[in-house]
Design a protein around this motif. Sequence first.
Motif, PDB file in Angstrom:
ATOM      1  N   PHE A   1     -60.909 144.498  55.810  1.00 48.27           N
ATOM      2  CA  PHE A   1     -62.150 144.183  55.114  1.00 48.27           C
ATOM      3  C   PHE A   1     -62.832 142.992  55.767  1.00 48.27           C
ATOM      4  O   PHE A   1     -62.213 142.226  56.507  1.00 48.27           O
ATOM      5  N   ASP A   2     -64.118 142.869  55.484  1.00 49.39           N
ATOM      6  CA  ASP A   2     -64.936 141.828  56.089  1.00 49.39           C
ATOM      7  C   ASP A   2     -65.697 141.100  54.994  1.00 49.39           C
ATOM      8  O   ASP A   2     -66.576 141.684  54.365  1.00 49.39           O
ATOM      9  N   PRO A   3     -65.366 139.823  54.724  1.00 51.92           N
ATOM     10  CA  PRO A   3     -66.112 139.054  53.725  1.00 51.92           C
ATOM     11  C   PRO A   3     -67.545 138.805  54.207  1.00 51.92           C
ATOM     12  O   PRO A   3     -67.779 138.582  55.393  1.00 51.92           O
ATOM     13  N   ASP A   4     -68.506 138.859  53.288  1.00 57.27           N
ATOM     14  CA  ASP A   4     -69.889 138.635  53.679  1.00 57.27           C
ATOM     15  C   ASP A   4     -70.372 137.220  53.386  1.00 57.27           C
ATOM     16  O   ASP A   4     -71.502 136.879  53.697  1.00 57.27           O
ATOM     17  N   GLY A   5     -69.532 136.387  52.772  1.00 61.49           N
ATOM     18  CA  GLY A   5     -69.924 135.024  52.459  1.00 61.49           C
ATOM     19  C   GLY A   5     -70.764 134.893  51.210  1.00 61.49           C
ATOM     20  O   GLY A   5     -71.205 133.814  50.861  1.00 61.49           O
ATOM     21  N   LEU A   6     -71.007 136.013  50.526  1.00 60.80           N
ATOM     22  CA  LEU A   6     -71.819 136.004  49.306  1.00 60.80           C
ATOM     23  C   LEU A   6     -71.023 136.449  48.087  1.00 60.80           C
ATOM     24  O   LEU A   6     -71.593 136.800  47.067  1.00 60.80           O
ATOM     25  N   GLY A   7     -69.706 136.459  48.199  1.00 56.90           N
ATOM     26  CA  GLY A   7     -68.879 136.816  47.054  1.00 56.90           C
ATOM     27  C   GLY A   7     -68.393 138.238  47.026  1.00 56.90           C
ATOM     28  O   GLY A   7     -67.800 138.675  46.047  1.00 56.90           O
ATOM     29  N   THR A   8     -68.635 138.997  48.092  1.00 56.52           N
ATOM     30  CA  THR A   8     -68.122 140.363  48.174  1.00 56.52           C
ATOM     31  C   THR A   8     -67.498 140.587  49.550  1.00 56.52           C
ATOM     32  O   THR A   8     -67.732 139.829  50.484  1.00 56.52           O
ATOM     33  N   VAL A   9     -66.706 141.651  49.644  1.00 55.90           N
ATOM     34  CA  VAL A   9     -66.167 142.078  50.928  1.00 55.90           C
ATOM     35  C   VAL A   9     -66.476 143.561  51.100  1.00 55.90           C
ATOM     36  O   VAL A   9     -66.572 144.306  50.119  1.00 55.90           O
ATOM     37  N   MET A  10     -66.677 143.987  52.327  1.00 56.49           N
ATOM     38  CA  MET A  10     -66.812 145.414  52.622  1.00 56.49           C
ATOM     39  C   MET A  10     -65.458 145.859  53.146  1.00 56.49           C
ATOM     40  O   MET A  10     -65.010 145.390  54.192  1.00 56.49           O
ATOM     41  N   ALA A  11     -64.788 146.732  52.376  1.00 57.58           N
ATOM     42  CA  ALA A  11     -63.419 147.136  52.701  1.00 57.58           C
ATOM     43  C   ALA A  11     -63.364 148.608  53.064  1.00 57.58           C
ATOM     44  O   ALA A  11     -64.083 149.433  52.499  1.00 57.58           O
ATOM     45  N   THR A  12     -62.498 148.938  54.012  1.00 59.69           N
ATOM     46  CA  THR A  12     -62.186 150.323  54.343  1.00 59.69           C
ATOM     47  C   THR A  12     -61.051 150.773  53.427  1.00 59.69           C
ATOM     48  O   THR A  12     -60.069 150.053  53.263  1.00 59.69           O
ATOM     49  N   LEU A  13     -61.182 151.944  52.819  1.00 58.22           N
ATOM     50  CA  LEU A  13     -60.189 152.445  51.870  1.00 58.22           C
ATOM     51  C   LEU A  13     -59.541 153.716  52.389  1.00 58.22           C
ATOM     52  O   LEU A  13     -60.162 154.502  53.094  1.00 58.22           O
ATOM     53  N   SER A  14     -58.289 153.910  52.011  1.00 52.27           N
ATOM     54  CA  SER A  14     -57.628 155.184  52.241  1.00 52.27           C
ATOM     55  C   SER A  14     -57.047 155.649  50.903  1.00 52.27           C
ATOM     56  O   SER A  14     -56.660 154.832  50.066  1.00 52.27           O
ATOM     57  N   VAL A  15     -57.015 156.945  50.708  1.00 55.06           N
ATOM     58  CA  VAL A  15     -56.542 157.505  49.441  1.00 55.06           C
ATOM     59  C   VAL A  15     -55.041 157.285  49.312  1.00 55.06           C
ATOM     60  O   VAL A  15     -54.301 157.453  50.267  1.00 55.06           O
ATOM     61  N   ALA A  16     -54.605 156.901  48.121  1.00 60.83           N
ATOM     62  CA  ALA A  16     -53.188 156.701  47.837  1.00 60.83           C
ATOM     63  C   ALA A  16     -52.768 157.688  46.742  1.00 60.83           C
ATOM     64  O   ALA A  16     -53.587 158.070  45.897  1.00 60.83           O
ATOM     65  N   GLN A  17     -51.512 158.110  46.759  1.00 56.20           N
ATOM     66  CA  GLN A  17     -51.026 159.083  45.786  1.00 56.20           C
ATOM     67  C   GLN A  17     -50.598 158.447  44.473  1.00 56.20           C
ATOM     68  O   GLN A  17     -50.841 158.991  43.409  1.00 56.20           O
ATOM     69  N   SER A  18     -49.911 157.313  44.564  1.00 58.75           N
ATOM     70  CA  SER A  18     -49.436 156.656  43.345  1.00 58.75           C
ATOM     71  C   SER A  18     -49.187 155.183  43.620  1.00 58.75           C
ATOM     72  O   SER A  18     -49.091 154.762  44.763  1.00 58.75           O
ATOM     73  N   LEU A  19     -49.094 154.422  42.538  1.00 61.40           N
ATOM     74  CA  LEU A  19     -48.779 152.998  42.667  1.00 61.40           C
ATOM     75  C   LEU A  19     -47.303 152.839  42.998  1.00 61.40           C
ATOM     76  O   LEU A  19     -46.470 153.603  42.499  1.00 61.40           O
ATOM     77  N   PRO A  20     -46.949 151.853  43.799  1.00 54.86           N
ATOM     78  CA  PRO A  20     -45.528 151.610  44.051  1.00 54.86           C
ATOM     79  C   PRO A  20     -44.866 151.027  42.807  1.00 54.86           C
ATOM     80  O   PRO A  20     -45.543 150.544  41.902  1.00 54.86           O
TER      81      PRO A  20
END
Length: 134
Positions: free
Chosen positions: A113-132
Amino acid sequence: MTNIFERLAKVSRSTVERVHGKDVTIFPLSAKDPNARSKLSATDEPYLTSACFFENTQMENDSKAQPVTGMGRTLHRAAQRLASIRLIDGKPLVAGFMLRREEDGALFTIGQFDPDGLGTVMATLSVAQSLPEA
């Protein structure tokens, strides 16, 4: 001049995230042993924030690495999922953490992810099946 336009784009994305963002829960993971399975963190609690989800359906930037059709779409590749995630002061956000969209229960793993300095980040996501497990 470029910096003004870049800042305007970041502010616009932040505004879109606040207006159209979906409620999400961030699940911190423990990273004690890199060779072990991921586990939910025992010290950091999951927390709520908001995120605006995007899919890169045109992928012009990726066309050099993948063959494309005449309509500008990459063949044999899923659209890249991105999310603009609002940061919460004092709460950790690290690549590898899990994200659950509360609207439909969809699970994702946060990639880079890349923080924008304005309180958000642009993140790349991948699908997950379940929580560990904890």
